[in-house]
Design an enzyme around this catalytic site. Structure first.
Site, PDB file in Angstrom:
ATOM      1  N   HIS A  60     -28.817 -11.898  38.966  1.00  0.00           N
ATOM      2  CA  HIS A  60     -29.448 -13.000  38.219  1.00  0.00           C
ATOM      3  C   HIS A  60     -30.192 -13.946  39.153  1.00  0.00           C
ATOM      4  CE1 HIS A  60     -26.542 -16.365  38.990  1.00  0.00           C
ATOM      5  NE2 HIS A  60     -25.624 -15.415  39.025  1.00  0.00           N
ATOM      6  N   ASP A 169     -25.610 -17.966  45.044  1.00  0.00           N
ATOM      7  CA  ASP A 169     -25.206 -17.409  43.754  1.00  0.00           C
ATOM      8  C   ASP A 169     -26.403 -17.540  42.812  1.00  0.00           C
ATOM      9  OD1 ASP A 169     -24.064 -16.738  41.325  1.00  0.00           O
ATOM     10  OD2 ASP A 169     -22.660 -18.408  41.289  1.00  0.00           O
ATOM     11  N   GLU A 199     -28.077 -16.297  33.405  1.00  0.00           N
ATOM     12  CA  GLU A 199     -26.695 -15.834  33.564  1.00  0.00           C
ATOM     13  C   GLU A 199     -25.720 -17.004  33.524  1.00  0.00           C
ATOM     14  OE1 GLU A 199     -22.958 -14.769  35.721  1.00  0.00           O
ATOM     15  OE2 GLU A 199     -24.427 -16.306  36.216  1.00  0.00           O
ATOM     16  N   GLU A 200     -26.119 -18.115  34.114  1.00  0.00           N
ATOM     17  CA  GLU A 200     -25.215 -19.258  34.232  1.00  0.00           C
ATOM     18  C   GLU A 200     -24.957 -19.960  32.897  1.00  0.00           C
ATOM     19  OE1 GLU A 200     -23.534 -19.640  36.745  1.00  0.00           O
ATOM     20  OE2 GLU A 200     -24.614 -19.040  38.551  1.00  0.00           O
ATOM     21  N   ASP A 222     -23.422  -9.422  42.073  1.00  0.00           N
ATOM     22  CA  ASP A 222     -23.223 -10.868  41.991  1.00  0.00           C
ATOM     23  C   ASP A 222     -22.415 -11.293  43.217  1.00  0.00           C
ATOM     24  OD1 ASP A 222     -23.070 -13.538  40.998  1.00  0.00           O
ATOM     25  OD2 ASP A 222     -22.961 -12.802  38.946  1.00  0.00           O
ATOM     26  N   HIS A 307     -20.739 -22.364  43.421  1.00  0.00           N
ATOM     27  CA  HIS A 307     -21.213 -23.437  42.538  1.00  0.00           C
ATOM     28  C   HIS A 307     -21.207 -24.794  43.234  1.00  0.00           C
ATOM     29  CE1 HIS A 307     -21.086 -21.467  38.295  1.00  0.00           C
ATOM     30  NE2 HIS A 307     -21.541 -20.646  39.219  1.00  0.00           N
TER      31      HIS A 307
END
Length: 338
Positions: A60, A169, A199-200, A222, A307
């Site tokens: 992603h 990420d 995706e998030e 990922d 994150h």
């Protein structure tokens, strides 16, 4: 271009969920000598090479961030989240608002001298505001509701082959696929690289991307948790120890075992990541349920501090994921074409 330089370029591009348009030109340039790059209506980006048995690789392109909700009468910007933002890191963060132009700001915080006990808790989003140093009238000329906000970009080379950066990420997964596609310019089968959006916020790009493409099997790439002293070792892989090959009830067991076999036969370091329950928390969940179902595997890059603006990966892990993907596709195509 080194892997470090590739990651720098990919992480420099801004692409908060639902606003990933900047990535099309970046990826198009990076894959211009591999194949034609296209996009769809939901900001997914694709590059397809070869013919025959069809394998899809997915990573992603979107990143977590914030979104403008309102401008207060005194010029502060009220916000909400796009994706899994950790509220604990909001206060005193430096940010950029992507309106008619980039507007830099800071998320306001109360000095410790003025705090009461109730102020020491993790704040809710409605209690947070961005200070851009403008009046409301000035702000409204360049900022509007719905504009995306990113945390300050960071790219730091650590000792050895580890780097710390924003949005690894999953730009590190994107990098791994780009490296693999360059290894497969004479692909023995049909390979589609899908760089998926949103995706998030629920895997939305991956849920629609494979439709109509007659994909025979797919591998999602990922990041996953790398061990730090704050973590349980049983929940984590180790950074620098190679790709994390997923095993889960929702993943194709035969593909997972084949990835392990390929890694071992090519002396590629690897780790097994076992996930119970009915989901992996990655695009593999959505891809496997597309159309009549697609056989799907998951390969992850060990990452520390997920994150956050200081995510850490090892470039050796990114390169080993790329090699694993390329070797898997060569061997799989050889079996199918035999």
């Amino acid at each position: 271009m080194t892997t470090e330089e590739l990651l720098f370029r990919l992480t420099s591009a801004v692409g908060v969920s639902g606003a990933e348009e900047n990535l099309k030109d970046v990826i198009g340039d990076l894959l211009s000598d591999v194949g034609t790059v296209t996009t769809d209506h939901i900001n997914n980006v694709y590059c397809t090479v070869g013919e025959g048995y069809h394998i899809m690789l997915d990573a992603h392109i979107d990143e977590i961030g914030l979104i403008v909700k309102d401008i207060t009468d005194d010029g502060f910007i009220k916000i909400d989240k796009c994706g899994g933002v950790d509220n604990r890191m909001l206060l005193a963060s430096e940010v950029s608002i992507w309106g008619k132009r980039e507007v830099k700001g800071v998320i306001s915080t109360l000095p410790p001298h003025l705090q009461k006990d109730k102020d020491k808790k993790s704040l809710k989003f409605e209690e947070v505001a961005v200070d851009i140093g403008m009046t409301k009238a000035e702000a409204e000329k360049v900022i509007a509701a719905g504009d995306r906000i990113t945390f300050k970009r960071n790219f730091t080379k650590l000792i050895g082959t580890q780097i710390s950066s924003s949005v690894l990420d999953d730009r590190s997964g994107v990098a791994a696929i780009i490296l693999a596609m360059h290894m497969l310019n004479d692909a023995p089968c049909k390979v589609t690289a899908m760089f998926s959006s949103q995706e998030e916020v629920g895997g939305r790009g991956a849920a629609v991307g494979p439709f109509g493409k007659n994909v025979d099997e797919a591998i999602a790439i990922d990041v996953s948790f790398a061990y730090t002293p704050m973590c349980k070792k049983s929940d984590c892989g180790e950074i620098g120890k190679g790709p994390m090959i997923g095993f889960s009830p929702v993943l194709d067991r035969e593909m997972s075992e084949k990835l392990v076999s390929v890694a071992e036969s090519n002396n590629i370091p690897y780790q097994k990541e076992v996930m119970g329950g009915g989901h992996t928390g990655t695009n593999a969940d959505e891809i496997s349920l597309t159309e009549s179902g697609i056989r799907t595997a998951l390969v992850s890059i060990p990452e520390k501090y997920m994150h956050s603006p200081i995510e850490v990966v090892d470039t050796k892990d990114v390169e080993n994921v790329a090699e694993l993907l390329a070797e898997y596709i060569r061997q799989r195509a050889g079996e199918i074409n035999a």
